[in-house]
Design an enzyme around this catalytic site. Structure first.
Site, short mmCIF file in Angstrom:
data_model
loop_
_atom_site.label_atom_id
_atom_site.label_comp_id
_atom_site.label_asym_id
_atom_site.label_seq_id
_atom_site.Cartn_x
_atom_site.Cartn_y
_atom_site.Cartn_z
N SER A 32 -7.88 -5.52 -5.12
CA SER A 32 -7.74 -6.91 -4.68
C SER A 32 -8.60 -7.24 -3.45
O SER A 32 -9.21 -8.30 -3.38
CB SER A 32 -6.27 -7.23 -4.39
N THR A 33 -8.68 -6.33 -2.48
CA THR A 33 -9.46 -6.61 -1.27
C THR A 33 -10.95 -6.53 -1.58
O THR A 33 -11.75 -7.38 -1.16
CB THR A 33 -9.10 -5.62 -0.14
N ASP A 87 -15.20 -0.25 -0.98
CA ASP A 87 -14.07 0.04 -1.85
C ASP A 87 -12.77 0.02 -1.05
O ASP A 87 -12.79 0.18 0.18
CB ASP A 87 -14.26 1.42 -2.50
N GLY A 88 -11.68 -0.17 -1.73
CA GLY A 88 -10.38 -0.18 -1.08
C GLY A 88 -9.77 1.21 -1.07
O GLY A 88 -10.41 2.20 -1.43
N ALA A 89 -8.52 1.31 -0.63
CA ALA A 89 -7.79 2.59 -0.65
C ALA A 89 -6.30 2.29 -0.67
O ALA A 89 -5.88 1.21 -0.24
CB ALA A 89 -8.15 3.44 0.56
N ASP A 90 -5.54 3.23 -1.15
CA ASP A 90 -4.08 3.09 -1.15
C ASP A 90 -3.46 3.69 0.11
O ASP A 90 -2.40 3.25 0.56
CB ASP A 90 -3.50 3.73 -2.41
N LYS A 100 -6.74 7.25 -3.35
CA LYS A 100 -7.13 6.10 -4.15
C LYS A 100 -6.66 6.31 -5.59
O LYS A 100 -6.29 7.40 -5.95
CB LYS A 100 -8.67 5.93 -4.13
N GLY A 102 -4.75 3.65 -7.34
CA GLY A 102 -3.68 2.74 -7.74
C GLY A 102 -4.09 1.89 -8.94
O GLY A 102 -3.27 1.50 -9.76
N GLU A 109 -14.89 5.53 -9.12
CA GLU A 109 -15.00 5.21 -7.69
C GLU A 109 -15.51 6.40 -6.91
O GLU A 109 -16.37 6.27 -6.03
CB GLU A 109 -13.63 4.78 -7.14
#
EC number: 5.3.1.6
Length: 233
Positions: A32-33, A87-90, A100, A102, A109
């Site tokens: 989402s981010t 990239d995002g991360a959990d 990562k 999720g 990735e």
């Protein structure tokens, strides 16, 4: 009233997009981010602030978004480097190690993010943890025929594995590569580097969601006094 969490994610995405320069090959992450970062990179291209950008998507989601926002795409066969990956991360620990996966895209990735000269992680403050595994299970991508032996091997490593099931879909989650995802709860991850190697050494495991020694910059979105802000971690 706009949702402050959404605004915060947009601000972090925008801050990451600002770090993209003309002529760059950009790894486009999933989630989402990161979706906002892709949108803002597309905006900057459209406005002529930057030019000659190509993206390498890490998932079908990233590919669809990049096309939607007018970012030309390439493949790893056609290039020999990636300048920056976003990239995002959990989860993010103080050493900038990540969990990562999720979104079940962690294999692609990891390929893209590890190749990048600069890897920028975009997260909200809720993703910062003191120790990896505090809030999030470790996702492991497994080829379907190996599910049972892999789950036994993960238990032997001290994990509690469970097959990830689909939402609004009967049966398990299937990755972009056609594999399954096992989410593993570890009560303690004292050595993320070692755990990543041990899980990947299990036959039938394609890749896992522990990312170590690869992050250059973490951009953290926070809400202070009701206002979204971004800080570099």
């Amino acid at each position: 009233m706009s949702d402050p969490v959404k605004v915060m994610k947009q601000e972090v995405g925008k801050a990451a997009a600002q770090r993209v320069e003309s002529g760059m090959i950009v790894g486009l992450g999933t989630g989402s981010t990161t979706a906002y970062a892709i949108e803002f990179i597309g905006d900057r291209l459209k406005k002529g602030e930057i030019s000659n950008i190509v993206g390498v998507p890490t998932s079908f989601q990233a590919e669809v978004l990049a096309k939607q926002y007018g970012i030309p795409l390439t493949t790893l066969d056609a290039i020999d480097h990636i300048d920056v990956a976003i990239d995002g991360a959990d989860e993010v620990d103080p050493q900038k190690n990540l969990i990562k996966g999720g979104g079940a895209a962690h294999t692609r990735e990891k390929v893209v993010d590890y190749l990048a000269k600069t890897f920028i992680v975009v997260v909200d403050e809720g993703k910062l943890v003191d120790k990896l595994g505090s809030t999030f299970k470790v996702p492991v991508e497994v080829i379907p025929m190996a599910i049972s032996p892999v789950m036994r091997a993960l238990e032997a490593l001290g994990g509690q594995p469970e097959l990830r099931m689909g939402i609004k879909k009967a049966g398990p989650v299937v990755t972009d590569q056609g594999n399954l995802v096992v989410d593993v709860k570890f009560n303690d991850i004292p050595n993320p580097v070692e755990l990543e190697q041990k899980i990947n050494n299990i036959p039938g495991v394609l890749e896992n969601g522990v990312f170590v020694n690869c992050v250059n910059t973490v951009l953290v979105g926070e809400i202070k006094d009701g206002q979204p802000s971004v800080r570099e971690f």
